[in-house]
Motif scaffolding. Structure first.
Motif, PDB file in Angstrom:
ATOM      1  N   UNK A   1     -16.385 -44.185 -52.945  1.00 54.50           N
ATOM      2  CA  UNK A   1     -16.602 -42.770 -53.218  1.00 54.50           C
ATOM      3  C   UNK A   1     -15.267 -42.043 -53.384  1.00 54.50           C
ATOM      4  N   UNK A   2     -14.251 -42.419 -52.575  1.00 55.12           N
ATOM      5  CA  UNK A   2     -12.932 -41.804 -52.700  1.00 55.12           C
ATOM      6  C   UNK A   2     -12.293 -42.127 -54.043  1.00 55.12           C
ATOM      7  N   UNK A   3     -12.682 -43.248 -54.643  1.00 51.98           N
ATOM      8  CA  UNK A   3     -12.205 -43.618 -55.974  1.00 51.98           C
ATOM      9  C   UNK A   3     -13.006 -42.924 -57.077  1.00 51.98           C
ATOM     10  N   UNK A   4     -13.883 -42.007 -56.673  1.00 44.66           N
ATOM     11  CA  UNK A   4     -14.716 -41.218 -57.574  1.00 44.66           C
ATOM     12  C   UNK A   4     -15.727 -42.075 -58.346  1.00 44.66           C
ATOM     13  N   UNK A   5     -16.161 -43.141 -57.713  1.00 45.64           N
ATOM     14  CA  UNK A   5     -17.273 -43.925 -58.229  1.00 45.64           C
ATOM     15  C   UNK A   5     -18.555 -43.423 -57.587  1.00 45.64           C
ATOM     16  N   UNK A   6     -19.672 -43.613 -58.254  1.00 46.82           N
ATOM     17  CA  UNK A   6     -20.973 -43.218 -57.718  1.00 46.82           C
ATOM     18  C   UNK A   6     -21.901 -44.428 -57.772  1.00 46.82           C
ATOM     19  N   UNK A   7     -22.840 -44.477 -56.826  1.00 47.14           N
ATOM     20  CA  UNK A   7     -23.725 -45.639 -56.715  1.00 47.14           C
ATOM     21  C   UNK A   7     -24.959 -45.451 -57.594  1.00 47.14           C
ATOM     22  N   UNK A   8     -25.068 -46.292 -58.598  1.00 50.38           N
ATOM     23  CA  UNK A   8     -26.229 -46.259 -59.490  1.00 50.38           C
ATOM     24  C   UNK A   8     -27.463 -46.827 -58.783  1.00 50.38           C
ATOM     25  N   UNK A   9     -27.269 -47.943 -58.150  1.00 49.87           N
ATOM     26  CA  UNK A   9     -28.270 -48.543 -57.271  1.00 49.87           C
ATOM     27  C   UNK A   9     -27.508 -49.375 -56.251  1.00 49.87           C
ATOM     28  N   UNK A  10     -28.197 -49.939 -55.308  1.00 48.66           N
ATOM     29  CA  UNK A  10     -27.502 -50.607 -54.210  1.00 48.66           C
ATOM     30  C   UNK A  10     -26.537 -51.676 -54.729  1.00 48.66           C
ATOM     31  N   UNK A  11     -25.273 -51.491 -54.375  1.00 45.86           N
ATOM     32  CA  UNK A  11     -24.253 -52.464 -54.739  1.00 45.86           C
ATOM     33  C   UNK A  11     -23.674 -52.311 -56.121  1.00 45.86           C
ATOM     34  N   UNK A  12     -24.124 -51.337 -56.901  1.00 49.66           N
ATOM     35  CA  UNK A  12     -23.614 -51.135 -58.268  1.00 49.66           C
ATOM     36  C   UNK A  12     -23.042 -49.720 -58.370  1.00 49.66           C
ATOM     37  N   UNK A  13     -21.728 -49.644 -58.592  1.00 48.52           N
ATOM     38  CA  UNK A  13     -21.022 -48.368 -58.634  1.00 48.52           C
ATOM     39  C   UNK A  13     -20.365 -48.198 -60.007  1.00 48.52           C
ATOM     40  N   UNK A  14     -20.345 -46.971 -60.503  1.00 47.36           N
ATOM     41  CA  UNK A  14     -19.724 -46.749 -61.805  1.00 47.36           C
ATOM     42  C   UNK A  14     -19.269 -45.311 -61.977  1.00 47.36           C
TER      43      UNK A  14
END
Length: 264
Positions: free
Chosen positions: A136-149
């Motif tokens: 989250x600090x890298x400004x990624x968001x979780x699309x679904x469990x375990x997948x961030x983009x």
């Protein structure tokens, strides 16, 4: 599967001194003022005389500052060399994140997205929570469990140690329009509403202590800005304005501290 989002407190017309647009204003303390002064200094170090004089406008006494400095050195927050205090490496990383929040390095967006897929298994709750916080600090968001983009519009590299727990990809999601996907991943309307409430509150704060607590809330809110490409943002996005007023305040605060130190 629905994405869990941060819940924002509904804004009220009669905002209290403790709550602005769902963001709490933390009470003023010697430690918080010292940290703010050092986080805003480059390099992040100041002589003790500058720190003691720098907190005077906020009603914090010299004895309270010296006690806070001693506790912060013991806790590993600060390093002391002679009469100069500087941030520890851990807090210098916090300064880097804050600097990135105020002056994000971006590039033109070509439609690609960064994707991080968690591959490690068998981690405990604390490790999982720490990884989520880092992503989250890298400004990624979780699309679904375990997948961030996120859109690939930031000039930054992901930490190398992420390779131990995740795989990195670039992608062009085609299951929904990019603007709709961004609104699904981040609570953009809520962030914008809170930012506008903070701008109003900061503009109306007159006393040094009130301005300090207002702008401390501003920079915390900037840390949660996803820094998206302009084409994915709602109309009249207040991110740039919020960064500008905070940058002006931080320069004003730093210059005032140095000027008081020179007058001693």
């Amino acid at each position: 599967m629905k994405i869990r989002r941060v819940q924002y407190v509904t804004m009220r017309a009669n905002m209290t001194a403790q709550q602005v647009g769902g963001v709490g204003l933390r009470p003023l303390s010697a430690r918080s003022v010292v940290l703010s002064l050092l986080l805003g200094s480059h390099p992040p170090e100041l002589p003790v005389r500058d720190l003691v004089r720098g907190v005077e406008p906020f009603g914090v006494g010299g004895s309270a500052v010296r006690a806070a400095l001693s506790r912060m050195v013991t806790a590993g927050d600060l390093r002391r060399a002679g009469g100069v205090y500087r941030l520890s490496e851990r807090l210098r990383e916090r300064q880097r994140r804050q600097d990135e929040a105020v002056h994000p390095r971006t590039r033109a967006w070509d439609g690609e997205w960064e994707m991080v897929v968690i591959t490690a298994t068998g981690r405990g709750p604390a490790e999982r929570a720490d990884l989520r916080s880092r992503l989250a600090a890298l400004r990624l968001a979780e699309l679904r469990e375990g997948v961030w983009l996120r859109p690939a519009n930031l000039r930054r590299s992901l930490p190398d140690d992420l390779d131990q727990v995740a795989q990195r990809y670039t992608a062009r999601p085609d299951d929904r329009p990019p603007r709709e996907l961004a609104a699904h991943l981040w609570p953009l309307d809520a962030w914008s509403a809170t930012a506008r409430a903070l701008l109003v509150h900061a503009a109306g704060a007159d006393r040094p202590a009130d301005r300090f607590t207002a702008f401390a809330a501003v920079v915390r809110h900037l840390l949660a800005d996803p820094v998206l490409p302009s084409e994915l943002l709602p109309a009249d996005w207040p991110g740039t304005e919020l960064r500008t007023v905070y940058g002006d305040y931080q320069r004003e605060l730093t210059e005032a501290v140095r000027a008081r130190g020179r007058r001693e």
